[in-house]
Write a protein that holds these residues in place. Structure first.
Motif, mmCIF file in Angstrom:
data_model
loop_
_atom_site.group_PDB
_atom_site.id
_atom_site.type_symbol
_atom_site.label_atom_id
_atom_site.label_comp_id
_atom_site.label_asym_id
_atom_site.label_seq_id
_atom_site.Cartn_x
_atom_site.Cartn_y
_atom_site.Cartn_z
ATOM 1 N N ASP A 1 43.207 26.966 24.833
ATOM 2 C CA ASP A 1 42.073 27.832 24.497
ATOM 3 C C ASP A 1 41.286 27.271 23.315
ATOM 4 N N THR A 2 40.011 27.649 23.291
ATOM 5 C CA THR A 2 39.161 27.330 22.141
ATOM 6 C C THR A 2 39.008 28.581 21.293
ATOM 7 N N VAL A 3 39.196 28.426 19.999
ATOM 8 C CA VAL A 3 39.073 29.569 19.097
ATOM 9 C C VAL A 3 38.099 29.223 17.978
ATOM 10 N N GLU A 4 37.474 30.245 17.432
ATOM 11 C CA GLU A 4 36.611 30.084 16.268
ATOM 12 C C GLU A 4 37.415 30.453 15.027
ATOM 13 N N LEU A 5 37.360 29.610 14.018
ATOM 14 C CA LEU A 5 38.123 29.824 12.790
ATOM 15 C C LEU A 5 37.190 30.329 11.698
ATOM 16 N N LEU A 6 37.519 31.512 11.170
ATOM 17 C CA LEU A 6 36.714 32.123 10.120
ATOM 18 C C LEU A 6 37.595 32.377 8.909
ATOM 19 N N GLN A 7 37.203 31.836 7.771
ATOM 20 C CA GLN A 7 37.940 32.060 6.531
ATOM 21 C C GLN A 7 37.575 33.421 5.939
ATOM 22 N N THR A 8 38.510 33.987 5.158
ATOM 23 C CA THR A 8 38.196 35.191 4.389
ATOM 24 C C THR A 8 37.321 34.746 3.220
ATOM 25 N N THR A 9 36.009 34.889 3.376
ATOM 26 C CA THR A 9 35.046 34.231 2.492
ATOM 27 C C THR A 9 35.200 34.623 1.033
ATOM 28 N N THR A 10 35.265 35.928 0.764
ATOM 29 C CA THR A 10 35.322 36.380 -0.635
ATOM 30 C C THR A 10 36.583 35.858 -1.308
ATOM 31 N N ARG A 11 37.716 35.960 -0.624
ATOM 32 C CA ARG A 11 38.982 35.478 -1.189
ATOM 33 C C ARG A 11 38.906 33.981 -1.453
ATOM 34 N N ARG A 12 38.353 33.237 -0.506
ATOM 35 C CA ARG A 12 38.273 31.783 -0.654
ATOM 36 C C ARG A 12 37.419 31.409 -1.866
ATOM 37 N N ILE A 13 36.304 32.106 -2.064
ATOM 38 C CA ILE A 13 35.440 31.812 -3.212
ATOM 39 C C ILE A 13 36.170 32.132 -4.517
ATOM 40 N N ASP A 14 36.914 33.252 -4.531
ATOM 41 C CA ASP A 14 37.669 33.606 -5.733
ATOM 42 C C ASP A 14 38.713 32.533 -6.063
ATOM 43 N N ILE A 15 39.361 31.995 -5.030
ATOM 44 C CA ILE A 15 40.340 30.924 -5.253
ATOM 45 C C ILE A 15 39.647 29.688 -5.808
ATOM 46 N N MET A 16 38.511 29.335 -5.231
ATOM 47 C CA MET A 16 37.760 28.170 -5.717
ATOM 48 C C MET A 16 37.313 28.373 -7.158
ATOM 49 N N ARG A 17 36.865 29.583 -7.466
ATOM 50 C CA ARG A 17 36.428 29.894 -8.832
ATOM 51 C C ARG A 17 37.585 29.666 -9.809
ATOM 52 N N ASN A 18 38.767 30.184 -9.462
ATOM 53 C CA ASN A 18 39.918 30.030 -10.343
ATOM 54 C C ASN A 18 40.412 28.588 -10.415
ATOM 55 N N HIS A 19 40.286 27.840 -9.315
ATOM 56 C CA HIS A 19 40.759 26.457 -9.325
ATOM 57 C C HIS A 19 39.863 25.577 -10.201
ATOM 58 N N THR A 20 38.565 25.742 -10.060
ATOM 59 C CA THR A 20 37.658 24.961 -10.904
ATOM 60 C C THR A 20 37.866 25.316 -12.373
ATOM 61 N N ALA A 21 38.063 26.607 -12.643
ATOM 62 C CA ALA A 21 38.327 27.028 -14.023
ATOM 63 C C ALA A 21 39.629 26.438 -14.548
ATOM 64 N N THR A 22 40.602 26.259 -13.668
ATOM 65 C CA THR A 22 41.878 25.662 -14.084
ATOM 66 C C THR A 22 41.677 24.245 -14.600
ATOM 67 N N HIS A 23 40.806 23.477 -13.936
ATOM 68 C CA HIS A 23 40.524 22.121 -14.405
ATOM 69 C C HIS A 23 39.859 22.142 -15.780
ATOM 70 N N LEU A 24 38.935 23.068 -15.986
ATOM 71 C CA LEU A 24 38.296 23.175 -17.297
ATOM 72 C C LEU A 24 39.308 23.608 -18.357
ATOM 73 N N LEU A 25 40.235 24.499 -17.978
ATOM 74 C CA LEU A 25 41.291 24.944 -18.892
ATOM 75 C C LEU A 25 42.185 23.775 -19.295
ATOM 76 N N ASN A 26 42.550 22.950 -18.335
ATOM 77 C CA ASN A 26 43.391 21.785 -18.613
ATOM 78 C C ASN A 26 42.731 20.868 -19.639
ATOM 79 N N LEU A 27 41.440 20.640 -19.456
ATOM 80 C CA LEU A 27 40.686 19.797 -20.397
ATOM 81 C C LEU A 27 40.637 20.451 -21.773
ATOM 82 N N ALA A 28 40.349 21.741 -21.835
ATOM 83 C CA ALA A 28 40.229 22.439 -23.120
ATOM 84 C C ALA A 28 41.559 22.470 -23.866
ATOM 85 N N LEU A 29 42.655 22.637 -23.147
ATOM 86 C CA LEU A 29 43.976 22.639 -23.785
ATOM 87 C C LEU A 29 44.235 21.304 -24.477
#
Length: 902
Positions: free
Chosen positions: A558-586
């Motif tokens: 079968d062929t299926v369409e894959l849809l991410q949970t958009t809001t959750r994914r953006i929140d994860i990306m927001r926190n991940h990018t912030a983690t890199h900035l935190l690492n640098l600041a530390l």
């Protein structure tokens, strides 16, 4: 025959690599940071586990090496046996050769015999082998094939033995790859009569090599299925083969340990050097210390820490066990284990160059824990004696589980120390009760959450093209099958209500990796199938879309369409990018020593563990937060590029997680630099396969919420971004506004108001204390006035006000001595919990006559159901029957008249 342990190690690797086409693969770290199922690497095969499970394809089919191993804690635990015999170790090396679907029994057996007898020249008549006797219940025949190959190389029937499932059938776990093994044993008896002692648990006939033939898979129902590809996994204990080749009866008598024993003798200044006597307590101490300092040096070098959870706690126990032997047997009074680290580095640094990376850091960690433990040991002995005294007064002979756990949990006195101190006083410890208390505490600390369990999947997992995972738009994918009941299914249909892990040809879902949680979302078909993806997990090159089919049905193809949970994914990306900035600041605020030790990035927060040996100050936290938010305001560009690993390592300020394996080429995420050529030390540059925002401005705001210590030298900070960060600020602001209204001041005046209140409270407490002392003094003055004189000494006996403190009572004893000159003093009072403290004291002239306050307080305490003791001039006790306090004081007075009237 090799002349040294270094020659033995080199000859083994050269034999397989130069003569038989193996690749020498460096030892993996002894701390398996990428395998949460293991405390430590405890076998040579650990780093090759994905190849046996079929989740990754090996780059080559033949490898050989020497692997650093630790067996302490968990299923494989040799800690308690170390020092008591000739061959147990917590740290050891495992020489091994492996075949991944290439050669099998004939070659493995032939080469083993060639190395042992041809290269190393071992006496063939002393070598015995075991083969699996079979398992009719599972339909596994006796391993006549292996026996036949041993006969082919010249091993006579009398030296081939059948072994049972316990000794000659290897399994990775309750499920997964397994197979029969054949072991080589050497007979050390003088007359070569040790055939009957094979697998009898004696050091006169010992196993030296284990050859495992992985040819089955253990299913969840306990049945066995043949593997499509057969593997070889062999392991030879390095220390043990060195003892054989050097003609020693003990692993500890070889040149592997001799330099460390010499260092122990030099550092501790003990009377005698190591003598090699098995039942000698000093020699046992030498063995324990030498073994344990090797474990500590390698584990700390490979990124472990000394702490209170998991492997960190195991290392704490190992260090304290060695330290205790130093103190109680070799007479050390200062930290000494740290001084042995340079010897381990010098002796083993050539074979394991990582030891030379930062030995001073390892030494500092060992010293800090030693110094802390020596203080704990003294305090623990005092506290235990208090418990033991109370027990004897109560007629008990067993330290309760709760008492033992309190000593451990509150005061850091480990259970083995408690057991030893109890034994010295003829007492025992309720270990079952202790374990219950420990398990209760550990359960509270465990992380919850049920996960889709995958171990050795039966069947071949198809690779997944997950390159679209960095893009937000939906994609279509083809259903290749699914994993259900730990087996790959490639035909049939999934019905509504069934749970499974979909296997697709491609995906835009990020699978959990590198501290970032997996994506969630849905897989839907045009026919109406609705599969909820609750997690995305990675096994080798395959992404498993874990979830449940709510509606319709899904079929292979079968062929299926894959849809991410958009809001959750953006929140994860927001926190991940912030983690890199935190690492640098530390690093910018705390210093370049900061290294990432772990992280968790999900939709709610970022949690970051890093190396730092003290709490981060409030001022430092504010500066870290300010630096991160400055990068947010600047709306820096976030760029991801793939570079050759060697070139990527040359980028300015590049960061990678210690112990993590990175592919070549590697993905590099840059913040503030559009290209690698523009990167500088002010930019965040990290190896990272995770998902990120395109620009830092989309983070919105960054707010640190907490910091804590998770292990010695490891701090953890937790932060939020975006709306949770805004909500956090709003909540804090509301608290400040409420306090300002209550104090009727401006928010910026709150610190001064709080400080003024603190000063006022302190003054009131001091006044109350003076008032209590004055009231208590009045009571004691009345006792002095009413006291009779016997033999020239005042008999001052009486009840003090309830709730009197021990310090307050002792202060009144000093007043009585000053006022009376010669006095016999006994005070008693009650506490809120019903206990009855007693204090007895004598002036110096009475002590010179042979009177002892300890004798007095013991007899008085017996009346209220207690016991105690102390110095001749002052002693204290405690009872539990408050109703009998008047009777106890009458006893004290009669005893005083009797003693003073003599």
């Amino acid at each position: 025959m090799p002349s040294s342990s270094s020659d033995t190690r080199r000859q083994f690797v050269d034999f397989f690599c130069e003569k038989h086409g193996h690749r020498n693969v460096p030892s993996s770290p002894v701390v398996p940071l990428d395998d949460p199922t293991l405390l430590f690497a405890n076998a040579g095969m650990n780093q090759f586990k994905p190849y046996f499970l079929g989740t990754e394809k090996p780059p080559v089919k033949r490898v050989a090496n020497t692997q650093k191993c630790i067996r302490a804690g968990g299923k494989h635990n040799d800690l308690d046996d170390v020092g008591k015999d000739t061959y147990h170790h917590t740290f050891f090396e495992m020489l091994g050769n492996w075949s991944f679907g290439d050669y099998f029994k004939r070659e493995a057996i032939g080469w083993a015999w060639e190395l042992l007898t041809g290269v190393w020249g071992l006496d063939k008549t002393r070598l015995h082998v075991t083969v699996f006797e079979g398992d009719p219940a599972n339909g596994i025949p006796r391993d006549d094939e292996a026996a036949g190959f041993w006969k082919a190389v010249g091993v006579p029937d009398a030296q081939i033995h059948l072994g049972n499932k316990k000794d000659n059938f290897w399994e990775m776990g309750a499920t997964g790859p397994c197979g029969p093994c054949t072991e080589v044993h050497i007979d050390r008896t003088p007359d070569k009569s040790g055939g009957k002692l094979v697998n009898a648990g004696t050091d006169r006939v010992i196993e030296i090599w284990n050859l495992v033939f992985i040819q089955f898979n253990r299913n969840e129902d306990g049945s066995l299925a043949k593997l499509a590809a057969q593997h070889v996994d062999t392991g030879m204990g390095f220390e043990r083969i060195c003892s054989v080749l050097q003609g020693k009866n003990s692993n500890y008598d070889t040149d592997v340990f001799a330099p460390i024993f010499d260092a122990v003798h030099r550092v501790t200044r003990f009377d005698n050097p190591y003598g090699g006597v098995l039942d000698s307590l000093p020699d046992t101490a030498y063995r324990v210390i030498a073994d344990h300092v090797r474990t500590l040096t390698f584990a700390l070098t490979d990124g472990a820490t000394i702490g209170n959870v998991g492997r960190d706690y195991v290392l704490k126990r190992i260090l304290r066990r060695a330290e205790r032997y130093g103190v109680q047997v070799l007479g050390t009074t200062e930290p000494f284990l740290h001084s042995l680290v340079p010897t381990v580095v010098e002796h083993m640094g050539a074979a394991f160059p990582e030891l030379r990376r930062d030995p001073q850091k390892v030494r500092d960690q060992v010293y800090d824990e030693e110094a802390a433990f020596l203080r704990t040991l003294k305090r623990g002995i005092t506290l235990f004696n208090k418990i033991a005294t109370g027990m004897k007064g109560d007629g008990r002979t067993e330290v309760s589980g709760d008492e033992a756990f309190k000593l451990h949990d509150t005061y850091g006195v480990l259970i083995d120390i408690t057991q030893q101190m109890a034994g010295e006083q003829g007492l025992t410890v309720d270990m079952a009760g202790y374990e219950r208390a420990m398990n209760t505490a550990q359960e509270k600390a465990k992380q919850g959450g049920k996960r889709f369990a995958v171990s050795a999947v039966k069947g071949e997992l198809p690779p997944t093209d997950d390159s679209p995972k960095y893009r937000p738009e939906p994609i279509t994918a083809k259903v290749l099958g699914w994993v259900k009941d730990n087996a790959v299914v490639t035909s049939g249909r999934l019905a509504a209500g069934e749970e499974a892990a979909l296997l697709l040809d491609r995906t835009n879902f990020y699978a959990e990796q590198g501290g970032q949680v997996g994506d969630t979302g849905a897989a839907r078909s045009a026919a109406g199938a609705d599969f909820e993806v609750t997690d995305a997990q990675r096994l080798g090159d395959t992404v498993l879309h874990v979830g449940v089919l709510h509606d319709g049905e899904i079929a292979v193809g079968d062929t299926v369409e894959l849809l991410q949970t958009t809001t959750r994914r953006i929140d994860i990306m927001r926190n991940h990018t912030a983690t890199h900035l935190l690492n640098l600041a530390l690093r910018q605020v705390l210093g370049g020593h900061v290294e990432q030790k772990g992280s968790l990035v999900d939709e709610h927060k970022t949690r970051f563990d890093f190396s730092h040996d003290k709490p981060v100050t409030a001022e430092e936290l504010r500066e870290i937060e300010r630096r991160v938010n400055r990068q947010v305001v600047l709306d820096q560009v976030v760029t991801a590029v793939n570079l050759p690993l060697a070139k990527a390592k040359e980028l300015p300020g590049v960061r990678a997680v210690f112990g993590e394996k990175y592919p070549d080429p590697v993905r590099v995420v840059l913040i503030g630099a559009e290209t690698p050529e523009k990167a500088n030390l002010d930019n965040s540059v990290e190896f990272c396969g995770g998902t990120h925002l395109p620009r830092t401005g989309l983070i919105g705001y960054f707010k640190l919420q907490s910091q804590e210590g998770v292990a010695k030298g490891i701090r953890r900070v937790t932060a939020v971004t975006g709306k949770p960060a805004y909500d956090d600020i709003q909540a804090r602001s509301a608290v400040v506004d409420e306090l300002a209204a209550g104090f009727q001041c401006r928010p910026d005046e709150l610190p001064a108001r709080v400080e003024a209140l603190r000063d006022q409270l302190k003054k009131l407490q001091e006044q109350a204390k003076k008032g209590e002392a004055a009231a208590l003094g009045s009571v004691v003055d009345a006792l002095i006035d009413a006291a009779t004189e016997v033999g020239g000494a005042k008999l001052v006996v009486g009840k003090l006000p309830d709730g009197t403190t021990a310090d307050g009572a002792r202060a009144q004893v000093d007043r009585v001595r000053q006022k009376c000159g010669s006095a016999y003093i006994v005070f008693g009072w009650t506490e809120d919990d019903g206990k009855v403290p007693l204090l007895a004291a004598l002036t110096a002239d009475l002590v010179k006559k042979g009177l002892k306050a300890g004798d007095v307080v013991k007899q008085v305490a017996a009346v209220v159901g207690g016991s105690g003791g102390g110095r001749p001039e002052m002693a204290q006790a405690a009872g539990k029957d408050a109703a009998k306090l008047p009777e106890a004081l009458l006893k004290a007075e009669r005893l005083g008249r009797e003693l003073l009237g003599k």
